[in-house]
Enzyme design. Structure first.
Site, PDB file in Angstrom:
ATOM      1  N   ARG A 151      -1.283  -3.226   5.941  1.00  0.00           N
ATOM      2  CA  ARG A 151       0.157  -3.088   5.703  1.00  0.00           C
ATOM      3  C   ARG A 151       0.841  -2.357   6.853  1.00  0.00           C
ATOM      4  O   ARG A 151       1.921  -2.752   7.300  1.00  0.00           O
ATOM      5  CB  ARG A 151       0.430  -2.360   4.379  1.00  0.00           C
ATOM      6  CG  ARG A 151       0.040  -3.175   3.162  1.00  0.00           C
ATOM      7  CD  ARG A 151       0.231  -2.400   1.882  1.00  0.00           C
ATOM      8  NE  ARG A 151      -0.590  -1.199   1.928  1.00  0.00           N
ATOM      9  CZ  ARG A 151      -0.447  -0.165   1.114  1.00  0.00           C
ATOM     10  NH1 ARG A 151       0.484  -0.164   0.188  1.00  0.00           N
ATOM     11  NH2 ARG A 151      -1.238   0.872   1.211  1.00  0.00           N
ATOM     12  N   ASN A 161       0.333  -4.248  -1.495  1.00  0.00           N
ATOM     13  CA  ASN A 161      -0.963  -4.610  -2.050  1.00  0.00           C
ATOM     14  C   ASN A 161      -0.761  -5.181  -3.444  1.00  0.00           C
ATOM     15  O   ASN A 161       0.085  -4.699  -4.199  1.00  0.00           O
ATOM     16  CB  ASN A 161      -1.871  -3.378  -2.159  1.00  0.00           C
ATOM     17  CG  ASN A 161      -2.394  -2.916  -0.815  1.00  0.00           C
ATOM     18  OD1 ASN A 161      -2.381  -3.646   0.164  1.00  0.00           O
ATOM     19  ND2 ASN A 161      -2.871  -1.687  -0.774  1.00  0.00           N
TER      20      ASN A 161
END
Length: 93
Positions: free
Chosen positions: A20, A38
């Site tokens: 990320r 996520n």
């Protein structure tokens, strides 16, 4: 140039490896707004908005795996999916 959108879902070893964080840096590089988060199934979902050229470059970079520790199995791309307008690209927790 018109803004395009895409929802990108990435499977594999993509959680707990900086995916990320490095995706956020790619978004800034290619002037992409949106989010990365996520999912409970171990995948990562990216909502992206950018001009056509930048969106394609961003998607290509995601397919290469922005995090060196990540191992990508599959990348699913849903172009034209609704992605809310944002001024930034953020990690959603």
């Amino acid at each position: 140039m018109a803004t395009e959108t895409a929802i990108i879902r990435v499977t594999g070893l993509v959680q707990g490896v900086g995916f990320r964080y490095t995706t956020k840096h790619l978004a800034y590089k290619f002037d992409v707004s949106g989010t990365v988060k996520n999912l409970d199934d171990g995948s990562v979902e990216i909502g992206a908005r950018a001009n056509s050229d930048n969106l394609e470059k961003f998607i290509d970079a995601i397919k290469q795996g922005p995090s060196p520790a990540a191992r990508i199995n599959e990348v699913f791309i849903y172009k034209g999916a609704p992605v809310p307008e944002r001024k930034t690209f953020d990690i959603v927790y």
